[in-house]
Scaffold this active site. Structure first.
Site, PDB file in Angstrom:
ATOM      1  N   SER A 163       0.836  -1.200   0.000  1.00 23.62           N
ATOM      2  CA  SER A 163       0.000   0.000   0.000  1.00 23.62           C
ATOM      3  C   SER A 163       0.875   1.256   0.000  1.00 23.62           C
ATOM      4  O   SER A 163       1.647   1.450  -0.930  1.00 23.62           O
ATOM      5  CB  SER A 163      -0.971  -0.075   1.184  1.00 23.62           C
ATOM      6  N   ASP A 209     -10.024  -5.542  -3.408  1.00 27.60           N
ATOM      7  CA  ASP A 209      -9.436  -4.525  -2.534  1.00 27.60           C
ATOM      8  C   ASP A 209     -10.307  -3.270  -2.597  1.00 27.60           C
ATOM      9  O   ASP A 209     -10.474  -2.680  -3.671  1.00 27.60           O
ATOM     10  CB  ASP A 209      -8.017  -4.241  -3.056  1.00 27.60           C
ATOM     11  N   HIS A 220      -7.330  -6.078   0.742  1.00 27.45           N
ATOM     12  CA  HIS A 220      -6.157  -5.225   1.016  1.00 27.45           C
ATOM     13  C   HIS A 220      -5.366  -5.705   2.238  1.00 27.45           C
ATOM     14  O   HIS A 220      -4.409  -5.075   2.632  1.00 27.45           O
ATOM     15  CB  HIS A 220      -6.663  -3.799   1.269  1.00 27.45           C
TER      16      HIS A 220
HETATM   17  N1  LIG Z   1      -7.485   2.189   8.997  1.00 28.96           N
HETATM   18  C1  LIG Z   1      -7.777   2.453   7.642  1.00 28.96           C
HETATM   19  C2  LIG Z   1      -7.032   1.578   6.695  1.00 28.96           C
HETATM   20  C3  LIG Z   1      -5.677   1.298   7.145  1.00 28.96           C
HETATM   21  C4  LIG Z   1      -5.124   0.117   6.436  1.00 28.96           C
HETATM   22  O1  LIG Z   1      -5.809  -0.599   5.696  1.00 28.96           O
HETATM   23  N2  LIG Z   1      -3.849  -0.079   6.653  1.00 28.96           N
HETATM   24  C5  LIG Z   1      -3.197  -1.150   5.970  1.00 28.96           C
HETATM   25  C6  LIG Z   1      -2.122  -0.537   5.124  1.00 28.96           C
HETATM   26  S1  LIG Z   1      -2.844   0.673   4.016  1.00 28.96           S
HETATM   27  C7  LIG Z   1      -2.554  -2.077   6.986  1.00 28.96           C
HETATM   28  O2  LIG Z   1      -1.596  -2.734   6.689  1.00 28.96           O
HETATM   29  N3  LIG Z   1      -3.123  -2.118   8.214  1.00 28.96           N
HETATM   30  C8  LIG Z   1      -2.532  -2.846   9.314  1.00 28.96           C
HETATM   31  C9  LIG Z   1      -2.736  -4.315   9.337  1.00 28.96           C
HETATM   32  O3  LIG Z   1      -3.583  -4.847   8.590  1.00 28.96           O
HETATM   33  O4  LIG Z   1      -2.019  -4.991  10.121  1.00 28.96           O
HETATM   34  C10 LIG Z   1      -9.241   2.235   7.389  1.00 28.96           C
HETATM   35  O5  LIG Z   1      -9.832   1.571   8.204  1.00 28.96           O
HETATM   36  O6  LIG Z   1      -9.735   2.723   6.357  1.00 28.96           O
END
Ligand SMILES: N[C@@H](CCC(=O)N[C@@H](CS)C(=O)NCC(=O)O)C(=O)O
Length: 281
Positions: free
Chosen positions: A149, A225, A258
């Site tokens: 991402s 995604d 995602h």
């Molecule tokens: N928190 C945001 C999205 C954040 C998100 O999806 N972060 C991804 C990277 S863009 C991630 O890796 N989150 C941490 C995880 O899954 O451990 C939402 O809810 O819209």
């Protein structure tokens, strides 16, 4: 420069460790994680740098991707930095949103106040962190770079700008064209100011148009995604890659979202891809 050990866990006959250190580039204390495969006990091993996405720290990838088993077999170290500077006095989004400030450094060198006091993740990832890793650990200077991402955007833009420093690059669900996406536009207008011409140096689609030394790139993108059409814009990367004949493989994966469940499903392909190119040097 001193490193302070925070944690150490044996894993697949190698070691997962977390360290803190004072970063001159970021002007604060930083934590990173390193996985050292068993081969590192006897000789220097190459390094894969992993850049995580919004809201992440060094822990998300190390705890969720399941990369250690194959990294141990292939003899590759993995280094995962944090996603932004942190600590007292480090600026954050005034509205407390997740896509700016802490956890959202976007791997750029900020030029605008108040961000320019600390937010220099590009220089940290490209220069300061590898110098630290290569001084303190049994690793070679063979490097590859990958991410997810926002970190996929970081990996692609860094590889495109610094092709001499990396053997290969890969990304899961990268923000391919941030100058044309809300996450990128918000971050870049704060960190870099309103001159959009300056944003292009941190945009993989724009950089690929002018690439001078192509390197092997692998991209995986889930078709389910939620961020795909609004934020990630994989089709723009595919188009410029076709136009420029850039050696990138883009795999659109049906049914995947995602999350780290997606990353864990294909991380082995990425590790084997990087191992192949790291060993060709
Ligand atoms: N928190 C945001 C999205 C954040 C998100 O999806 N972060 C991804 C990277 S863009 C991630 O890796 N989150 C941490 C995880 O899954 O451990 C939402 O809810 O819209």
């Amino acid at each position: 420069m001193s490193l302070f050990l925070v944690s150490a866990n044996k894993s697949f006959d190698g070691w997962h460790k977390q360290y803190t250190h004072e970063s001159k580039v970021l002007n604060c204390s930083m934590r990173f994680a390193i996985y050292l495969p068993p081969q590192a006990a006897s000789h220097k091993v190459p390094v894969l740098y992993w850049l995580s996405g919004l809201t992440c720290t060094d822990e998300n990838f190390m705890q969720k991707a399941g990369a250690q088993r194959l990294a141990a077999k292939l003899g590759i170290a993995i280094v995962a930095p944090d996603t932004s500077p942190r600590g007292e006095g480090v600026a954050d989004d005034p509205n407390g949103e997740y896509d700016l400030g802490l956890g959202a450094g976007f791997y750029v060198n900020a030029t605008q106040a108040p961000w320019n006091r600390h937010y220099r993740m590009y220089d940290y990832v490209v220069n300061e962190l590898p110098a630290i890793v290569e001084t303190h650990f049994p690793v070679s200077d063979l490097r590859s770079i990958a991410g997810h991402s926002m970190g996929g955007h970081g990996a692609l833009t860094i590889a495109l700008r610094e092709p001499e420093r990396y053997c290969s690059a890969s990304a899961f669900s990268p923000i391919c064209n941030p100058v044309n996406a809300p996450w990128g536009q918000k971050a870049f207008s704060h960190y870099l100011g309103e001159d959009r011409g300056l944003w292009r140096q941190y945009d993989a689609v724009e950089l690929m148009k002018e690439s001078r030394l192509p390197m092997p790139v692998l991209v995986d993108q889930g078709l389910e995604d939620n961020f795909l059409s609004e934020q990630l814009k994989t089709e723009n990367l595919a188009k410029v890659a076709a136009d420029t004949k850039y050696p990138v493989t883009i795999r659109m994966q049906p049914g995947y979202d995602h999350s780290y469940y997606f990353i864990a499903s294909f991380i082995e392909d990425h590790l084997r891809f990087h191992a192949r190119h790291l060993s060709e040097q």
